[in-house]
Design a protein around this motif. Structure first.
Motif, PDB file in Angstrom:
ATOM      1  N   HIS A 172       0.922  -1.014  -0.187  1.00  0.00           N
ATOM      2  CA  HIS A 172      -0.005   0.054  -0.055  1.00  0.00           C
ATOM      3  C   HIS A 172       0.828   1.296   0.063  1.00  0.00           C
ATOM      4  O   HIS A 172       1.883   1.444   0.917  1.00  0.00           O
ATOM      5  CB  HIS A 172      -0.823   0.013   1.371  1.00  0.00           C
ATOM      6  N   ILE A 173       0.645   2.096  -0.986  1.00  0.00           N
ATOM      7  CA  ILE A 173       1.128   3.386  -0.999  1.00  0.00           C
ATOM      8  C   ILE A 173       0.179   4.395  -0.726  1.00  0.00           C
ATOM      9  O   ILE A 173      -0.668   4.439  -1.535  1.00  0.00           O
ATOM     10  CB  ILE A 173       2.067   3.905  -2.337  1.00  0.00           C
ATOM     11  N   HIS A 174       0.081   5.131   0.358  1.00  0.00           N
ATOM     12  CA  HIS A 174      -0.853   6.003   0.604  1.00  0.00           C
ATOM     13  C   HIS A 174      -0.346   7.621   0.837  1.00  0.00           C
ATOM     14  O   HIS A 174       0.657   7.811   1.392  1.00  0.00           O
ATOM     15  CB  HIS A 174      -1.367   5.614   1.940  1.00  0.00           C
ATOM     16  N   TRP A 175      -1.012   8.528   0.290  1.00  0.00           N
ATOM     17  CA  TRP A 175      -0.571   9.956   0.520  1.00  0.00           C
ATOM     18  C   TRP A 175      -2.062  10.813   0.003  1.00  0.00           C
ATOM     19  O   TRP A 175      -2.899  10.414  -0.143  1.00  0.00           O
ATOM     20  CB  TRP A 175       0.346  10.410  -0.589  1.00  0.00           C
ATOM     21  N   ASP A 176      -1.886  11.945   0.690  1.00  0.00           N
ATOM     22  CA  ASP A 176      -2.944  12.894   0.496  1.00  0.00           C
ATOM     23  C   ASP A 176      -2.351  14.234  -0.241  1.00  0.00           C
ATOM     24  O   ASP A 176      -0.978  14.398  -0.546  1.00  0.00           O
ATOM     25  CB  ASP A 176      -3.524  13.504   1.568  1.00  0.00           C
ATOM     26  N   VAL A 177      -3.013  14.850  -1.316  1.00  0.00           N
ATOM     27  CA  VAL A 177      -3.031  15.718  -2.176  1.00  0.00           C
ATOM     28  C   VAL A 177      -3.886  16.711  -2.447  1.00  0.00           C
ATOM     29  O   VAL A 177      -5.174  16.312  -2.388  1.00  0.00           O
ATOM     30  CB  VAL A 177      -2.243  14.923  -3.391  1.00  0.00           C
ATOM     31  N   ALA A 178      -3.431  17.758  -2.988  1.00  0.00           N
ATOM     32  CA  ALA A 178      -4.794  18.916  -3.343  1.00  0.00           C
ATOM     33  C   ALA A 178      -5.597  18.203  -4.258  1.00  0.00           C
ATOM     34  O   ALA A 178      -5.073  17.513  -5.334  1.00  0.00           O
ATOM     35  CB  ALA A 178      -4.099  20.187  -3.876  1.00  0.00           C
ATOM     36  N   PRO A 179      -6.829  18.476  -4.574  1.00  0.00           N
ATOM     37  CA  PRO A 179      -7.526  17.682  -5.339  1.00  0.00           C
ATOM     38  C   PRO A 179      -7.471  17.770  -6.972  1.00  0.00           C
ATOM     39  O   PRO A 179      -7.502  16.817  -7.509  1.00  0.00           O
ATOM     40  CB  PRO A 179      -9.024  18.228  -5.148  1.00  0.00           C
ATOM     41  N   GLN A 180      -6.862  18.831  -7.096  1.00  0.00           N
ATOM     42  CA  GLN A 180      -6.530  19.242  -8.752  1.00  0.00           C
ATOM     43  C   GLN A 180      -5.413  18.312  -9.120  1.00  0.00           C
ATOM     44  O   GLN A 180      -5.030  18.233 -10.320  1.00  0.00           O
ATOM     45  CB  GLN A 180      -6.262  20.461  -9.190  1.00  0.00           C
ATOM     46  N   TYR A 181      -4.377  17.829  -8.168  1.00  0.00           N
ATOM     47  CA  TYR A 181      -3.552  16.704  -8.475  1.00  0.00           C
ATOM     48  C   TYR A 181      -3.448  15.423  -8.542  1.00  0.00           C
ATOM     49  O   TYR A 181      -2.689  14.664  -8.363  1.00  0.00           O
ATOM     50  CB  TYR A 181      -2.166  17.436  -7.797  1.00  0.00           C
ATOM     51  N   ARG A 182      -4.936  14.966  -8.120  1.00  0.00           N
ATOM     52  CA  ARG A 182      -4.932  13.677  -7.836  1.00  0.00           C
ATOM     53  C   ARG A 182      -4.551  12.550  -9.100  1.00  0.00           C
ATOM     54  O   ARG A 182      -3.676  11.634  -8.587  1.00  0.00           O
ATOM     55  CB  ARG A 182      -6.697  13.441  -7.911  1.00  0.00           C
ATOM     56  N   GLU A 183      -4.661  13.061 -10.264  1.00  0.00           N
ATOM     57  CA  GLU A 183      -4.052  12.010 -11.291  1.00  0.00           C
ATOM     58  C   GLU A 183      -2.656  12.146 -11.563  1.00  0.00           C
ATOM     59  O   GLU A 183      -1.829  11.169 -11.861  1.00  0.00           O
ATOM     60  CB  GLU A 183      -5.093  12.262 -12.679  1.00  0.00           C
ATOM     61  N   ALA A 184      -2.339  13.426 -11.504  1.00  0.00           N
ATOM     62  CA  ALA A 184      -0.693  13.826 -11.800  1.00  0.00           C
ATOM     63  C   ALA A 184      -0.144  13.170 -10.836  1.00  0.00           C
ATOM     64  O   ALA A 184       1.009  12.806 -11.193  1.00  0.00           O
ATOM     65  CB  ALA A 184      -0.623  15.273 -11.991  1.00  0.00           C
ATOM     66  N   SER A 185      -0.590  13.123  -9.524  1.00  0.00           N
ATOM     67  CA  SER A 185       0.551  12.766  -8.369  1.00  0.00           C
ATOM     68  C   SER A 185       0.352  11.169  -8.697  1.00  0.00           C
ATOM     69  O   SER A 185       1.422  10.246  -8.143  1.00  0.00           O
ATOM     70  CB  SER A 185      -0.353  12.884  -7.146  1.00  0.00           C
ATOM     71  N   HIS A 186      -0.699  10.489  -9.078  1.00  0.00           N
ATOM     72  CA  HIS A 186      -0.716   9.011  -9.260  1.00  0.00           C
ATOM     73  C   HIS A 186       0.483   8.697 -10.300  1.00  0.00           C
ATOM     74  O   HIS A 186       1.148   7.717  -9.995  1.00  0.00           O
ATOM     75  CB  HIS A 186      -2.189   8.618  -9.911  1.00  0.00           C
ATOM     76  N   ALA A 187       0.346   9.564 -11.642  1.00  0.00           N
ATOM     77  CA  ALA A 187       1.519   9.502 -12.366  1.00  0.00           C
ATOM     78  C   ALA A 187       2.971   9.148 -11.924  1.00  0.00           C
ATOM     79  O   ALA A 187       3.676   8.459 -12.278  1.00  0.00           O
ATOM     80  CB  ALA A 187       1.425  10.213 -13.626  1.00  0.00           C
ATOM     81  N   LEU A 188       3.113  10.240 -11.119  1.00  0.00           N
ATOM     82  CA  LEU A 188       4.387  10.509 -10.376  1.00  0.00           C
ATOM     83  C   LEU A 188       4.712   9.228  -9.371  1.00  0.00           C
ATOM     84  O   LEU A 188       5.962   8.902  -9.623  1.00  0.00           O
ATOM     85  CB  LEU A 188       4.394  11.843  -9.632  1.00  0.00           C
ATOM     86  N   VAL A 189       3.760   8.771  -8.615  1.00  0.00           N
ATOM     87  CA  VAL A 189       4.263   7.826  -7.717  1.00  0.00           C
ATOM     88  C   VAL A 189       4.333   6.491  -8.807  1.00  0.00           C
ATOM     89  O   VAL A 189       5.279   5.786  -8.605  1.00  0.00           O
ATOM     90  CB  VAL A 189       3.077   7.593  -6.819  1.00  0.00           C
ATOM     91  N   ALA A 190       3.479   6.288  -9.660  1.00  0.00           N
ATOM     92  CA  ALA A 190       3.731   4.881 -10.406  1.00  0.00           C
ATOM     93  C   ALA A 190       4.887   4.972 -11.047  1.00  0.00           C
ATOM     94  O   ALA A 190       5.678   4.112 -11.387  1.00  0.00           O
ATOM     95  CB  ALA A 190       2.431   5.046 -11.300  1.00  0.00           C
ATOM     96  N   GLY A 191       5.382   6.213 -11.574  1.00  0.00           N
ATOM     97  CA  GLY A 191       6.563   6.351 -12.488  1.00  0.00           C
ATOM     98  C   GLY A 191       7.968   5.970 -11.375  1.00  0.00           C
ATOM     99  O   GLY A 191       8.650   5.361 -11.806  1.00  0.00           O
ATOM    100  N   MET A 192       7.740   6.565 -10.255  1.00  0.00           N
ATOM    101  CA  MET A 192       8.919   6.218  -9.524  1.00  0.00           C
ATOM    102  C   MET A 192       8.974   4.805  -8.808  1.00  0.00           C
ATOM    103  O   MET A 192       9.866   4.062  -8.569  1.00  0.00           O
ATOM    104  CB  MET A 192       8.676   7.087  -7.901  1.00  0.00           C
ATOM    105  N   LEU A 193       7.779   4.093  -8.613  1.00  0.00           N
ATOM    106  CA  LEU A 193       7.599   2.553  -8.483  1.00  0.00           C
ATOM    107  C   LEU A 193       8.384   1.915  -9.733  1.00  0.00           C
ATOM    108  O   LEU A 193       9.137   1.119  -9.372  1.00  0.00           O
ATOM    109  CB  LEU A 193       6.186   2.046  -8.087  1.00  0.00           C
ATOM    110  N   ASP A 194       8.060   2.374 -10.876  1.00  0.00           N
ATOM    111  CA  ASP A 194       8.416   1.794 -12.019  1.00  0.00           C
ATOM    112  C   ASP A 194       9.952   2.128 -12.191  1.00  0.00           C
ATOM    113  O   ASP A 194      11.088   0.888 -12.392  1.00  0.00           O
ATOM    114  CB  ASP A 194       7.775   2.208 -13.462  1.00  0.00           C
ATOM    115  N   CYS A 195      10.528   3.253 -11.580  1.00  0.00           N
ATOM    116  CA  CYS A 195      12.049   3.554 -11.921  1.00  0.00           C
ATOM    117  C   CYS A 195      12.530   2.559 -10.832  1.00  0.00           C
ATOM    118  O   CYS A 195      13.779   2.074 -10.948  1.00  0.00           O
ATOM    119  CB  CYS A 195      12.267   4.990 -11.395  1.00  0.00           C
ATOM    120  N   LEU A 196      12.067   2.115  -9.810  1.00  0.00           N
ATOM    121  CA  LEU A 196      12.759   1.069  -8.680  1.00  0.00           C
ATOM    122  C   LEU A 196      12.759  -0.045  -9.643  1.00  0.00           C
ATOM    123  O   LEU A 196      13.845  -0.905  -9.205  1.00  0.00           O
ATOM    124  CB  LEU A 196      11.916   1.062  -7.429  1.00  0.00           C
ATOM    125  N   HIS A 197      11.823  -0.680 -10.219  1.00  0.00           N
ATOM    126  CA  HIS A 197      11.915  -1.922 -10.848  1.00  0.00           C
ATOM    127  C   HIS A 197      12.983  -1.916 -12.017  1.00  0.00           C
ATOM    128  O   HIS A 197      13.549  -2.763 -12.115  1.00  0.00           O
ATOM    129  CB  HIS A 197      10.296  -2.003 -11.791  1.00  0.00           C
TER     130      HIS A 197
END
Length: 294
Positions: A172-197
């Motif tokens: 589980h990766i959990h964070w809170d963010v301003a509502p307008q950055y919901r999707e963009a923050s998702h892309a950032l976190v998913a990208g960082m996870l992919d970078c670790l892979h």
């Protein structure tokens, strides 16, 4: 159950678990519709059957010898029924990816990205998943807090947790963010996870993660009640008796190359489940970090 409906994190976890374990007993959780029809006699009958010595894991901490401890446990379990043992649930099946938003009033959006794999704590690769989780977001110096909080100022807290169940393990990766950055923050976190892979961690990150886990264990296990609960959990998971005394050495022996391989095999191809809770808002790209922060 009423309090859980008001808890954003509980709603994220329940929605995620319901999808990941669709068709599995773990997908259901106690609510009025399930508990209401139960009678007192049904609860008593279940208690008489299920609370047996066969289903009991005891963690015992105290100033007594091994012989005294075994005698105490035998005394505690002697009068319990012995004939019925619960069966472990079926292992996690492959699930489809999901992106789901729950509309809820508020000034921030709660977000959870989950990756589920059919791995148990007794499996050799579990230690690698534990170390990777720490490197990703287990402490303030980890990758996600550094990027989301310190570099970009998107959130105050971002955490990672490895949730082990009898049917598999969930990251589980959990964070809170301003509502307008919901999707963009998702892309950032998913990208960082992919970078670790893709690239794996550095040796410095591995060493720091082991030190962080060691410090946390020392703090937690200084409490006798927590130590007893941990021992009972390890017994239930079928871990060896020397698991605690050898665990840190096992983590320290893991190389960046091996961790990268484990991440690629177990996390990279696993479907991701992304669930958010917060107000509806028009989505915007993330602001660029300040030049002095890059």
């Amino acid at each position: 159950q009423g309090r859980q409906k008001l808890n954003p994190l509980a709603r994220l976890i329940n929605t995620t678990t319901g999808h990941v374990f669709s068709g599995h007993p773990y997908a259901s959780h106690a609510d009025a519709g399930i508990i209401g029809p139960l009678t007192t006699d049904q609860v008593r009958a279940f208690h008489a059957k299920a609370y047996s010595a066969n289903n009991l894991d005891i963690g015992l901490v105290g100033d007594l010898s091994r012989d005294d401890a075994e005698q105490l446990v035998n005394d505690l379990t002697r009068d319990l029924p012995q004939q019925w043992a619960a069966q472990p649930p079926s292992m996690l099946a492959e699930q489809s990816p999901l992106s789901h938003h729950i509309t809820h009033p508020g000034s921030a959006t709660q977000a959870m990205l989950t990756v589920a794999v059919p791995v148990l704590p007794s499996d050799p690769v579990y230690a690698a998943l534990e170390l990777l989780t720490e490197i990703l977001g287990g402490n303030h110096e980890a990758r996600l807090p550094q990027e989301l909080r310190h570099l970009r100022g998107l959130t105050y807290t971002v955490t990672t947790k490895l949730r082990h169940l009898d049917a598999g393990t969930l990251l589980h990766i959990h964070w809170d963010v301003a509502p307008q950055y919901r999707e963009a923050s998702h892309a950032l976190v998913a990208g960082m996870l992919d970078c670790l892979h893709t690239r794996g961690p550095t040796q410095v990150e591995c060493d720091m993660a082991v030190n962080q886990i060691a410090a946390r264990l020392h703090r937690q296990l200084a409490d006798s009640a927590h130590l007893a609960a941990t021992l009972a959990t390890h017994s239930h998971q079928g871990l060896p008796a020397d698991y605690l005394t050898t665990h840190l050495d096992r983590l320290a022996s893991l190389t960046p190359a091996y961790l990268r391989e484990v991440a690629q095999v177990w996390w990279r191809k696993a479907p991701q489940v992304f669930v958010t809770l917060g107000p509806d808002a028009e989505q915007s790209p993330l602001p660029a970090p300040e030049p002095a922060q890059r």
